[in-house]
Design a protein around this motif. Sequence first.
Motif, short mmCIF file in Angstrom:
data_model
loop_
_atom_site.label_atom_id
_atom_site.label_comp_id
_atom_site.label_asym_id
_atom_site.label_seq_id
_atom_site.Cartn_x
_atom_site.Cartn_y
_atom_site.Cartn_z
N GLN A 1 0.83 -1.19 0.00
CA GLN A 1 0.00 0.00 0.00
C GLN A 1 0.87 1.25 0.00
O GLN A 1 0.49 2.29 0.51
N THR B 1 0.09 3.81 -4.41
CA THR B 1 -0.46 5.11 -4.76
C THR B 1 0.61 5.99 -5.38
O THR B 1 1.72 6.10 -4.85
N THR C 1 -3.94 3.74 -7.01
CA THR C 1 -4.55 5.04 -6.79
C THR C 1 -3.64 6.12 -7.37
O THR C 1 -2.43 6.09 -7.18
N THR D 1 -3.34 10.00 -7.05
CA THR D 1 -3.82 11.13 -6.27
C THR D 1 -3.19 12.42 -6.76
O THR D 1 -1.96 12.56 -6.78
N ASN E 1 -8.15 4.12 -9.14
CA ASN E 1 -8.77 5.20 -8.37
C ASN E 1 -8.01 6.49 -8.68
O ASN E 1 -6.85 6.63 -8.33
N ILE E 2 -8.69 7.41 -9.39
CA ILE E 2 -8.11 8.73 -9.65
C ILE E 2 -8.83 9.72 -8.76
O ILE E 2 -10.06 9.86 -8.83
N GLN E 3 -8.08 10.42 -7.92
CA GLN E 3 -8.71 11.24 -6.89
C GLN E 3 -7.87 12.46 -6.58
O GLN E 3 -6.77 12.64 -7.10
#
Length: 393
Positions: free
Chosen positions: A26, A51, A75, A77, A104-106
Amino acid sequence: MGSNLFYFNVLVLVFVVSCINQVWSQGVFDVKAFGAAFLNAWKQACRSGGTVLVADGTYLVNTIQFSGPCKGGVTFTVNAVIVAPKGKSTANYWISFHGITGLNIQGNGTFDGKGPSAWPYNNCHDASSCQPLSPTLVLTNVYQALVHNIRLVDSKGFQMKIEEGENVTINNITIKAPADSPNTDGIHTGNIKYVNILNSNIGTGDDCISIGPGTTNITITRVNCGPGHGISIGSIGLRSTDQNVKGVKVQSCKMRSTQNGVRIKTYTSPYQVSVSDVTFQDIIMDKAQNPIIIDQKYCGGSKRCKALFSTLQGTSNVQVKDVKFIGVRGTSSSEIAVNLDCSSSKPCQGIELDNINLSLASGGKATSSCSNARVSSSGTQNPPPCQNRMPLM
């Protein structure tokens, strides 16, 4: 005692190794640690399922593709501003995510396409052939994806394209471009199924959302559109490879000063394809020019379109059927608030108008117009529904 201590130390070691592995799996890979080399950070995150972090500042990024498959979900970010190079670009994308499951695009960041430096080169409206300018964000062959909270501004071409994937959710994003910016569609979908777009604000120079060929099972909820050309299905029928559009639900959306409200547009072409199982429900129009429109004589004004289909004399072989307009209300900036202009060779079937209440914004009464459409109505009907006009068989 010694034996127990040994086993205790082994358990602690196993626990620590497990924790290290979990942290690594992670892990957060800040692009700054890679000298702002985005691809290097991506490769590390892709290998371990981590990420990529883009934070603090402004980053000039050339055309780039982030590819899978990845070991786990990744992800991306963005808590910064990512800026495209100025000038004309006709690449298939500026930033692309391809072949990824679990994306996950955030973030609270912005993708700035520097569109004003490229829009003067857009000649697709007048040219017999042209290559569209580059979209900002393109997702292809992406599965189980979430895009949320980001901002996209001033794309050279389309703001976002989602194609050839499954299970994609777009939530709480902002898309902005001037009303006169050419072909800056907000979100375009094609050859994809199970898409959910919700809680977003989109203002562009073209369709806020364009639902392209091969889109099935798409739901659009609580989207504010304006400026722009509204929420459109199409264009459909330009190419022989176009696939059916089926299972579209647009609900609880608002159109403010848009060229169209909710629209289906098909080319005057020979290709046999269909648009079916469509519901537009609880839509508020605020001075929309064409609040409800089916246009089966669409050609976009382009010379290329007219050259391709000049012998068809305004007929479309796209079948539009089972379309419901429910609870569409507000104001129209044009007299014809309901315009169902269907094909003489493939008349519209199963068109339902349920509780329509559209007034002319400037005062007076709005009207309806129908051609080659089989229409039923119930509940409030303002303007009064037009009579079915079907071709002689």
